[in-house]
Design a protein around this motif. Sequence first.
Motif, PDB file in Angstrom:
ATOM      1  N   GLU A 104       0.675  -0.971   0.071  1.00 13.62           N
ATOM      2  CA  GLU A 104       0.043   0.062  -0.002  1.00 13.62           C
ATOM      3  C   GLU A 104       0.864   1.250  -0.127  1.00 13.62           C
ATOM      4  O   GLU A 104       0.537   2.281  -0.656  1.00 13.62           O
ATOM      5  N   ASN A 105       1.954   1.337   0.558  1.00 12.25           N
ATOM      6  CA  ASN A 105       2.899   2.282   0.962  1.00 12.25           C
ATOM      7  C   ASN A 105       4.015   2.342  -0.308  1.00 12.25           C
ATOM      8  O   ASN A 105       4.942   3.000   0.076  1.00 12.25           O
ATOM      9  N   ALA A 106       4.130   1.333  -1.150  1.00 10.01           N
ATOM     10  CA  ALA A 106       5.395   1.237  -1.965  1.00 10.01           C
ATOM     11  C   ALA A 106       6.380   1.097  -1.506  1.00 10.01           C
ATOM     12  O   ALA A 106       7.382   1.739  -1.641  1.00 10.01           O
ATOM     13  N   LYS A 107       6.485   0.357  -0.359  1.00 10.80           N
ATOM     14  CA  LYS A 107       7.618  -0.041   0.391  1.00 10.80           C
ATOM     15  C   LYS A 107       8.046  -1.377  -0.057  1.00 10.80           C
ATOM     16  O   LYS A 107       7.266  -2.282  -0.386  1.00 10.80           O
ATOM     17  N   PRO A 108       9.545  -1.861   0.207  1.00 10.28           N
ATOM     18  CA  PRO A 108       9.775  -3.144  -0.170  1.00 10.28           C
ATOM     19  C   PRO A 108       9.567  -4.131   0.962  1.00 10.28           C
ATOM     20  O   PRO A 108       9.222  -3.738   2.155  1.00 10.28           O
ATOM     21  N   TYR A 109       9.443  -5.429   0.623  1.00 13.35           N
ATOM     22  CA  TYR A 109       8.955  -6.532   1.799  1.00 13.35           C
ATOM     23  C   TYR A 109       9.744  -7.654   1.098  1.00 13.35           C
ATOM     24  O   TYR A 109       9.702  -8.312   0.154  1.00 13.35           O
ATOM     25  N   ASP A 110      10.347  -8.295   2.267  1.00 11.92           N
ATOM     26  CA  ASP A 110      11.075  -9.700   2.187  1.00 11.92           C
ATOM     27  C   ASP A 110      10.039 -10.838   2.000  1.00 11.92           C
ATOM     28  O   ASP A 110       9.700 -11.182   3.405  1.00 11.92           O
ATOM     29  N   VAL A 111       9.364 -11.548   1.035  1.00 11.39           N
ATOM     30  CA  VAL A 111       8.468 -12.652   1.161  1.00 11.39           C
ATOM     31  C   VAL A 111       8.875 -13.736   2.207  1.00 11.39           C
ATOM     32  O   VAL A 111       8.063 -14.494   2.484  1.00 11.39           O
ATOM     33  N   THR A 112      10.323 -13.973   2.273  1.00 14.36           N
ATOM     34  CA  THR A 112      10.699 -14.943   2.974  1.00 14.36           C
ATOM     35  C   THR A 112      10.536 -15.142   4.418  1.00 14.36           C
ATOM     36  O   THR A 112      10.650 -15.648   5.211  1.00 14.36           O
ATOM     37  N   LYS A 113      10.030 -13.535   4.785  1.00 16.86           N
ATOM     38  CA  LYS A 113       9.693 -13.360   6.219  1.00 16.86           C
ATOM     39  C   LYS A 113       8.364 -13.437   6.600  1.00 16.86           C
ATOM     40  O   LYS A 113       7.893 -12.844   7.429  1.00 16.86           O
ATOM     41  N   LEU A 114       7.729 -13.839   5.686  1.00 20.81           N
ATOM     42  CA  LEU A 114       6.023 -13.831   5.702  1.00 20.81           C
ATOM     43  C   LEU A 114       5.617 -14.459   7.202  1.00 20.81           C
ATOM     44  O   LEU A 114       6.079 -15.378   7.671  1.00 20.81           O
ATOM     45  N   HIS A 115       4.749 -13.663   7.865  1.00 23.36           N
ATOM     46  CA  HIS A 115       4.230 -14.003   9.105  1.00 23.36           C
ATOM     47  C   HIS A 115       2.894 -13.666   9.274  1.00 23.36           C
ATOM     48  O   HIS A 115       2.293 -12.433   9.430  1.00 23.36           O
ATOM     49  N   PRO A 116       2.016 -14.664   8.792  1.00 20.95           N
ATOM     50  CA  PRO A 116       0.533 -14.648   8.625  1.00 20.95           C
ATOM     51  C   PRO A 116      -0.082 -14.140  10.233  1.00 20.95           C
ATOM     52  O   PRO A 116       0.324 -14.834  11.171  1.00 20.95           O
ATOM     53  N   ARG A 117      -0.810 -13.122  10.176  1.00 16.94           N
ATOM     54  CA  ARG A 117      -1.730 -12.794  11.437  1.00 16.94           C
ATOM     55  C   ARG A 117      -3.016 -13.119  11.394  1.00 16.94           C
ATOM     56  O   ARG A 117      -3.873 -13.183  12.503  1.00 16.94           O
ATOM     57  N   TYR A 118      -3.738 -13.131  10.176  1.00 17.75           N
ATOM     58  CA  TYR A 118      -5.019 -13.535   9.785  1.00 17.75           C
ATOM     59  C   TYR A 118      -5.262 -14.616   9.225  1.00 17.75           C
ATOM     60  O   TYR A 118      -4.529 -14.955   8.335  1.00 17.75           O
ATOM     61  N   TRP A 119      -6.028 -15.552   9.501  1.00 16.95           N
ATOM     62  CA  TRP A 119      -6.321 -17.044   8.922  1.00 16.95           C
ATOM     63  C   TRP A 119      -7.757 -16.950   8.296  1.00 16.95           C
ATOM     64  O   TRP A 119      -8.728 -16.883   9.319  1.00 16.95           O
ATOM     65  N   LEU A 120      -7.803 -17.244   7.272  1.00 14.50           N
ATOM     66  CA  LEU A 120      -9.228 -17.061   6.496  1.00 14.50           C
ATOM     67  C   LEU A 120      -9.900 -18.058   6.197  1.00 14.50           C
ATOM     68  O   LEU A 120      -9.323 -19.053   5.385  1.00 14.50           O
TER      69      LEU A 120
END
Length: 413
Positions: free
Chosen positions: A206-222
């Motif tokens: 949303e804020n056009a910032k980088p993100y390392d997908v290997t650090k994925l940490h889900p907080r919501y489970w749908l």
Amino acid sequence: MRALKAAAAVALLVAFTASPAYAQPPESGLACTTGPSFDLATADGYAGFPDGNTVFMWSYTVDGGAFQLPGPVLCVTEGDTVTISLRNTLPEPVSILIPGITGLTADGSPAEPQLSGATLTSLVQAAPTGGTVTYQFAATTPGTYLYASGTDPAKQVQMGLYGTLVVRPAGHPDRAYGTAASRFNPAAEYVALLSEVDPDLHAAVENAKPYDVTKLHPRYWLINGRSFPDTIAPNDAGWLPNQPYGALVHIQPKDPVTNPHPALVRYLNVGDRTHPFHPHGNHGRVIGRDAHALVSGADQSFENFLADIGPGQSWDVTYDWTDVEQWKPATNPIPVPLPQQQNLVYKDDATWYGGSPYLGVTDSLPVGVTSYNQCGEYYQMWHSHALNEAANYEAGFGGMMTLERIDPPGGCS
Ligand SMILES: [Cu+2]
């Protein structure tokens, strides 16, 4: 204030009495967008969760429609030539990949992985920003399929670009596959599309910032784009305008004459971890996996307590609820002393308990206790047994849980 509350209660009572719809079960279950031609577009928007948080997401939607999570449930019939045109409104190329479907074309040519030099940019042709791509394939094999972005999937699928495709066998809308052994009750057909949300990735996009997908940490489970308790709200619940699909499994006891065919639950997992799903009460019967029937020719279906839905998989599971102990107040009373009602705790003076442990029987509750129970129906858990997933932002209870609702034979009257 008290008088006001009483007046409001009377008004509500009148409203409920006047509305015949009150006695009807809440609307739940599979809601098809029917093909075989679909005009889809991408959209962005916010999904809401029960803790009050909202998360920026992307989705597929019917072209001209608002953001919705997940994308529409696409329903087609075996033998259809399916056309999906995708208009891209997002700031990067997006695509649709349907694992298990062969012979996919994009704009009339075989759909192929896209390379930029030696780098794979998309598993299938993508629509550029502002552009459209049209996919086509023959629906040759009945079953339950995921559709999801094949472009930068670690990011785009996490962002919400996913949905369900159902291919019904020709001539048999009440079967999961071609054979009679896959017959189910069409009034009790459900989808449970499992996914995870890491809000940090969404905030970065949303804020056009980088993100390392290997650090994925889900907080919501749908389940179907909602987390518990929103999962048990009806389809199109007014307070979830962008999450249209409920996940309540609403059934009646199996009866050889009046309710002979089981419910069907089509599980899909578009996340990147396995979800061990199970209903309480009775076991399910697995009749298909990844659009491969286990009930054609030799019966390879199996009963199980827990369906380990792996990433990318679909499982078709039938389910019957049987009152195995035949509890009846007159002929087979439950042989344990029940606590006096005064000794039961009712949270916030409200309960789903109907005042009686017997299916289809309601009884009085202490004065001032509100019961949400309509007709002595039962509720049982239906959830991921990875209990860290039974949470919303790590606070329980919530997350990847829903309920099964068992109405008395014949339904609520
Ligand atoms: Cu359980």
